[in-house]
Design an enzyme around this catalytic site. Sequence first.
Site, short mmCIF file in Angstrom:
data_model
loop_
_atom_site.label_atom_id
_atom_site.label_comp_id
_atom_site.label_asym_id
_atom_site.label_seq_id
_atom_site.Cartn_x
_atom_site.Cartn_y
_atom_site.Cartn_z
CG HIS A 1 -3.40 -5.29 2.73
ND1 HIS A 1 -2.89 -4.39 1.82
CD2 HIS A 1 -3.53 -6.47 2.05
CE1 HIS A 1 -2.71 -4.99 0.66
NE2 HIS A 1 -3.09 -6.26 0.77
CG ASP B 1 -1.79 -1.26 1.26
OD1 ASP B 1 -2.29 -1.65 0.20
OD2 ASP B 1 -1.93 -1.86 2.34
P1 NAD Z 1 -0.01 -18.48 -5.18
O1 NAD Z 1 -1.19 -19.37 -5.26
O2 NAD Z 1 0.71 -18.15 -6.44
O3 NAD Z 1 1.05 -19.06 -4.17
C1 NAD Z 1 0.71 -19.51 -2.90
C2 NAD Z 1 1.64 -20.62 -2.52
O4 NAD Z 1 1.31 -21.07 -1.19
C3 NAD Z 1 1.57 -21.86 -3.43
O5 NAD Z 1 2.85 -22.21 -3.90
C4 NAD Z 1 1.00 -22.94 -2.51
O6 NAD Z 1 1.47 -24.24 -2.84
C5 NAD Z 1 1.50 -22.47 -1.17
N1 NAD Z 1 0.81 -23.07 -0.04
C6 NAD Z 1 -0.50 -23.40 0.09
N2 NAD Z 1 -0.72 -23.96 1.29
C7 NAD Z 1 0.47 -23.97 1.94
C8 NAD Z 1 0.90 -24.43 3.20
N3 NAD Z 1 0.05 -25.00 4.07
N4 NAD Z 1 2.19 -24.32 3.51
C9 NAD Z 1 3.08 -23.75 2.66
N5 NAD Z 1 2.73 -23.30 1.45
C10 NAD Z 1 1.44 -23.41 1.10
O7 NAD Z 1 -0.49 -17.13 -4.47
P2 NAD Z 1 0.27 -15.73 -4.41
O8 NAD Z 1 -0.14 -14.90 -5.56
O9 NAD Z 1 1.70 -15.98 -4.16
O10 NAD Z 1 -0.44 -15.07 -3.12
C11 NAD Z 1 -0.24 -15.63 -1.84
C12 NAD Z 1 -1.04 -14.88 -0.78
O11 NAD Z 1 -0.53 -13.53 -0.66
C13 NAD Z 1 -2.52 -14.72 -1.12
O12 NAD Z 1 -3.27 -14.94 0.06
C14 NAD Z 1 -2.64 -13.27 -1.55
O13 NAD Z 1 -3.94 -12.75 -1.36
C15 NAD Z 1 -1.64 -12.62 -0.64
N6 NAD Z 1 -1.18 -11.29 -1.05
C16 NAD Z 1 -0.98 -10.36 -0.07
C17 NAD Z 1 -0.51 -9.11 -0.38
C18 NAD Z 1 -0.29 -8.10 0.70
O14 NAD Z 1 -0.15 -6.91 0.38
N7 NAD Z 1 -0.19 -8.48 1.96
C19 NAD Z 1 -0.25 -8.78 -1.72
C20 NAD Z 1 -0.45 -9.75 -2.70
C21 NAD Z 1 -0.92 -11.02 -2.36
C1 LMR Z 2 -2.94 -6.55 -3.07
O1 LMR Z 2 -3.18 -5.53 -2.42
O2 LMR Z 2 -2.53 -6.50 -4.26
C2 LMR Z 2 -3.08 -7.88 -2.42
O3 LMR Z 2 -3.69 -7.79 -1.17
C3 LMR Z 2 -3.73 -8.91 -3.28
C4 LMR Z 2 -5.18 -8.66 -3.55
O4 LMR Z 2 -5.99 -9.57 -3.32
O5 LMR Z 2 -5.53 -7.58 -4.02
#
Ligand code: NAD
Ligand code: LMR
Length: 330
Positions: A179, A151
Amino acid sequence: MVKAVVAGASGGIGQPLSLLLKLSPYVDELALYDVVGSPGVAADLSHISTKAVVKGYLPADEGLKSALTGADIVVIPAGIPRKPGMTRDDLFNINAGIVRDLITGIAQFAPKAFVLIISNPVNSTVPIAAEVLKKHGVFDPAKLFGVTTLDVVRTETFVASVLGKPDPSVFKVPVIGGHSGDTIVPLLSLGTPSFTIPDEATRDALVKRIQFGGDEVVQAKEGKGSATLSMAHAGFRFAESILKAVSGETGIVENTFVYLPGIPGGEEVKKITGLDFFSVPVTLGASGAVSIDNILPKVSEYEKTLLSVAYTGLGANITKGVDFIVSPTK
Ligand code: NAD
Ligand code: LMR
């Protein structure tokens, strides 16, 4: 010697985040944990000629225990991402259990590690983590962080774009609250160097873009996930700030979602917000969060109206996370 762990290392965020950690001079050992694919990611990264020794772990053969043992910092991007039409809260049913189980492992095998939670919904997964750590008697509020840096990164970028400035990195703008959507509150009035947004309509559109920047990426990816590369950058920026503070660097401040009552300065923010968790500017030191800067008395009237909306949404998200551990039948 610093050991960093990425839990969810094979995913869209996990892979580029692991790459950035492999390139960091602050990391000596890098453990990549995932339920699939982590040995492959580790083998690939291990050929890069930087000092960090990389190893991949799967759940078999007590992989979580081996990955976490001796960890100084654990970054968690494990869990499912959004598809168009979903809110972050729609991820709760799956991601809450994933975060609970990983944090249980941390409580057992790396209770002194810094824990950085990326998995959504951050507004709920961080309270879940706090409750699990409390249950195991190892909760140190100075070491648990919800990563809201994306953010901040978006705010720097979008402010520079509105002002027609070429270098977004010169702008420092606090982004507080939570967030998700309108729980994200950018404090444009407190940005440095100070700037003026030309008119109210432009300001409102800028704030909306910051609050819903995640949706922009989710829609553009057309069902293939959410922000990954910008998130890896943001997650690494935050992780490296922790590692710099641990190595003795002073004056490092990051906006992050923390447990207010456990950090000096937090009670003042709690008194105003009525919330236990909130993203605030936090000064980092060798032991983690050293103090919270209560900037709420300085916000503008317009920002106060944004904040009052954020308090309501956040309160519900936090309670949902706490109840998942404390009153699981609710
Ligand atoms: P993704 O599906 O590409 O990757 C997630 C990974 O987690 C996969 O490799 C999966 O195998 C693994 N996984 C699932 N269960 C697991 C477990 N029990 N132990 C270990 N690994 C496990 O998803 P992504 O795009 O990398 O996003 C991941 C998370 O991050 C999502 O929840 C998304 O919403 C969040 N996210 C948060 C922010 C933020 O600003 N905080 C920003 C973007 C995404
Ligand atoms: C973001 O802000 O990009 C992440 O929290 C992923 C989402 O679900 O938007």
